[in-house]
Design a protein around this motif. Sequence first.
Motif, short mmCIF file in Angstrom:
data_model
loop_
_atom_site.label_atom_id
_atom_site.label_comp_id
_atom_site.label_asym_id
_atom_site.label_seq_id
_atom_site.Cartn_x
_atom_site.Cartn_y
_atom_site.Cartn_z
N ARG A 157 0.81 -1.23 0.00
CA ARG A 157 0.00 0.00 0.00
C ARG A 157 0.84 1.28 0.00
NH1 ARG A 157 -5.36 -1.79 3.59
NH2 ARG A 157 -6.14 -3.20 1.98
N ARG A 158 2.15 1.13 0.27
CA ARG A 158 3.03 2.30 0.08
C ARG A 158 2.91 2.84 -1.35
NH1 ARG A 158 8.89 2.22 0.19
NH2 ARG A 158 8.68 4.47 0.40
N TYR A 159 2.63 1.95 -2.30
CA TYR A 159 2.61 2.35 -3.70
C TYR A 159 1.19 2.60 -4.21
CZ TYR A 159 7.62 1.43 -4.38
OH TYR A 159 9.00 1.48 -4.35
N ASP A 187 -0.53 5.18 -4.63
CA ASP A 187 -0.62 6.24 -5.63
C ASP A 187 0.35 6.00 -6.79
OD1 ASP A 187 -2.61 7.84 -4.41
OD2 ASP A 187 -1.13 8.47 -2.93
N ASP A 188 1.47 5.38 -6.48
CA ASP A 188 2.53 5.24 -7.49
C ASP A 188 2.12 4.32 -8.65
OD1 ASP A 188 5.14 6.46 -6.05
OD2 ASP A 188 3.84 5.49 -4.60
N GLY A 233 1.65 10.19 -11.18
CA GLY A 233 2.39 9.65 -10.04
C GLY A 233 3.48 10.59 -9.54
N ARG A 240 3.48 12.65 -5.86
CA ARG A 240 3.85 12.01 -4.58
C ARG A 240 4.94 11.00 -4.83
NH1 ARG A 240 -0.91 10.19 -0.74
NH2 ARG A 240 0.97 9.11 -0.03
N THR A 287 6.74 8.62 -3.85
CA THR A 287 7.10 7.53 -2.95
C THR A 287 8.06 6.56 -3.63
OG1 THR A 287 4.92 7.64 -1.94
CG2 THR A 287 6.17 5.63 -1.55
N PHE A 288 7.78 6.29 -4.90
CA PHE A 288 8.53 5.27 -5.63
C PHE A 288 10.02 5.60 -5.71
CE2 PHE A 288 10.41 3.50 -9.47
CZ PHE A 288 10.10 2.16 -9.30
N GLU A 332 5.09 3.98 -13.11
CA GLU A 332 3.88 3.27 -12.66
C GLU A 332 4.00 1.77 -12.96
OE1 GLU A 332 0.75 7.03 -13.12
OE2 GLU A 332 1.01 5.60 -14.79
N ALA A 368 6.35 0.36 -10.29
CA ALA A 368 5.66 0.35 -8.98
C ALA A 368 4.63 -0.79 -8.95
CB ALA A 368 4.98 1.69 -8.72
#
Lengths: 187, 187
Positions: free
Chosen positions: A166-168, A170-171, B7, B10, B12-13, B144, B147
Amino acid sequence: MADAEPGHARPTFDLREARAILARTPVVLDTWLRDLPDAWLAATEGPGTWSPYDVVGHLIHGDRADWIPRARRILEHGEALPFDPFDRDAQFRESAGRSLPDLLDEFARTRRQALDDLDAMALSEADLDRRGTHPALGAVTLRELLATWTAHDLDHVMQIARVMGRRYADDVGPWRAYLRIINGIGS
Amino acid sequence: MADAEPGHARPTFDLREARAILARTPVVLDTWLRDLPDAWLAATEGPGTWSPYDVVGHLIHGDRADWIPRARRILEHGEALPFDPFDRDAQFRESAGRSLPDLLDEFARTRRQALDDLDAMALSEADLDRRGTHPALGAVTLRELLATWTAHDLDHVMQIARVMGRRYADDVGPWRAYLRIINGIGS
């Protein structure tokens, strides 16, 4: 008495099979988490939820304070003396300041000891039908306790995968629609 | 173009972090599933759902036919040439009659090759912003895609834990109320 025991009607549980899962969990987590970047290990699903690091501490505490002590309580006292309540937040005190590799080493040790203790009980099918008293759930059998220990391991492996996946959220962009780990559909 | 990419807002990736998960999945599954009793490996959640054995075949097929080929398609053709559709049931043909240890060995090889191919691409942040065309989802970025590859691994680790844990849905007795893996609450 065995026939009155709820889990007895569908005998999926097999001690040897359950033990195979229990024996593997520490090495699965070691293989997966040791040396993983901190961003994964510290990830949570939001305030009040657990990180992979927290889960390892919880599993250690369970091996020490929950499963084997409760099995012994059933064998020694039956339903007469209820289990001690289990502290689901103990790891936040006990693991404080310790590194993940240190916790993984300890989980390997506590699990090995717990399985040695389990083996030493040399449980028969009749033993598995014996009942104890859970402080909140009431009458439970030793078989149910050991099935729960096994499912509890798998529950927390699932949790670690979910928290990290779930960290990803949005990614992954539009792929979110296909990923049950993120969209929760069908879980 | 990078700023218009969904993406990107944010970030994160991180490719190095994602690669750490991707590199561990085959050894996690090997540690967990090799030599596990067949009752676990063949378990499903009902007709039409996958067993742990099926999942390993699916991951092999993904490494061969999905992730790296699609990354190449983006780098070579951008949005002009859509990805080939992915066959989500290919493992039922390709794995037929093969042992789980054989599949685990193959997954270790396909993943190593896929990561070698990924490394050879030497992707920059600008490369990660490049877009391709998914046949159903439309425009997606290379970031994406990678990810999703990572979250997809974790999704299937979660699935294997869930499928195995739910074997004991009845065996856990009243503890069912506490086990999210069985009762599904909060997933």
